[in-house]
Motif scaffolding. Sequence first.
Motif, mmCIF file in Angstrom:
data_model
loop_
_atom_site.group_PDB
_atom_site.id
_atom_site.type_symbol
_atom_site.label_atom_id
_atom_site.label_comp_id
_atom_site.label_asym_id
_atom_site.label_seq_id
_atom_site.Cartn_x
_atom_site.Cartn_y
_atom_site.Cartn_z
ATOM 1 N N MET A 83 0.836 -1.195 0.000
ATOM 2 C CA MET A 83 0.000 0.000 0.000
ATOM 3 C C MET A 83 0.872 1.247 0.000
ATOM 4 O O MET A 83 1.822 1.349 0.772
ATOM 5 C CB MET A 83 -0.899 0.030 1.237
ATOM 6 N N THR A 84 0.559 2.184 -0.857
ATOM 7 C CA THR A 84 1.279 3.449 -0.902
ATOM 8 C C THR A 84 0.763 4.368 0.198
ATOM 9 O O THR A 84 -0.424 4.660 0.273
ATOM 10 C CB THR A 84 1.097 4.143 -2.263
ATOM 11 N N LYS A 85 1.656 4.817 1.054
ATOM 12 C CA LYS A 85 1.273 5.736 2.119
ATOM 13 C C LYS A 85 1.138 7.154 1.569
ATOM 14 O O LYS A 85 1.706 7.492 0.537
ATOM 15 C CB LYS A 85 2.280 5.696 3.262
ATOM 16 N N VAL A 86 0.395 7.967 2.303
ATOM 17 C CA VAL A 86 0.076 9.320 1.853
ATOM 18 C C VAL A 86 0.668 10.339 2.818
ATOM 19 O O VAL A 86 0.592 10.180 4.041
ATOM 20 C CB VAL A 86 -1.446 9.525 1.755
ATOM 21 N N CYS A 87 1.248 11.385 2.253
ATOM 22 C CA CYS A 87 1.849 12.462 3.028
ATOM 23 C C CYS A 87 1.286 13.792 2.550
ATOM 24 O O CYS A 87 1.173 14.015 1.340
ATOM 25 C CB CYS A 87 3.374 12.440 2.871
ATOM 26 N N VAL A 88 0.917 14.672 3.477
ATOM 27 C CA VAL A 88 0.472 16.022 3.143
ATOM 28 C C VAL A 88 1.533 17.008 3.615
ATOM 29 O O VAL A 88 1.965 16.949 4.776
ATOM 30 C CB VAL A 88 -0.883 16.350 3.790
#
Length: 244
Positions: free
Chosen positions: A1-6
């Motif tokens: 799963m690709t993690k998400v960063c803001v």
Amino acid sequence: MTKVCVVSGSARGLGAAIAERMSEAGYAVVGLDLGYPEDRDLSTLPDEAKPGVYPVHGDISDRDAVLKLVAVVNERLGGPHVVVNNAAWIHYALLPDVEEEVLDRMIAIGIKGMVWLSQGAAKAMGDDGGSIINITSITSTTGFPRATMYGALKGAGASMTRQLAVELAPNGIRVNAVAPGFVPTPGSLDVVDAAGVDRRQSRTPLRLATPLDIANAVAFLASDQAGAITGQTLVVDGGLTVSL
């Protein structure tokens, strides 16, 4: 799963370097900045999280807009798993020259924006854990001429880092900070002239940090290698503060 960063304030300077570095680390990075074209809105976000940098035009000081951004990111991409509070407005002035309009905008971006994005991220992360990383400054602990207001704002960010680390630990959310020294970015060079850069370089035992140095520190704190680190500030200043 690709993690998400803001990442906030990601259109240039430290924010752009952080966004690119986190993308290289395999994150789908959503960048928020007024510096992006206005047609880059939430509708342009992908429907699946894949490594890359996805810009969104927006004002970090607008609570409703920030909370909506996080909600859309959560619904469409999952996450965020990492949030980087980088947005700031650098303005140096002697105390008699501080203007209310300027100070209000500094507070709106540097403090309120950090609160709104952290607030939205903590809700989205829930009990699944995550990482919030605040970009502070060595001015939060060291005095510099004309930096009273900027240092006060960064000091607030440093304090918020410690308080939120305790508050959010039961949810598995780590909260840390990176405190750069002077870094020659477009924003800092707007307020520091060539003589000022030379003076800072001459006082730094090692060398001035680059945007990539700061981005690497962020990537470390976001990684599993820092899984037991929270409430801490990682100073990246070429040894300046230890030499004063």
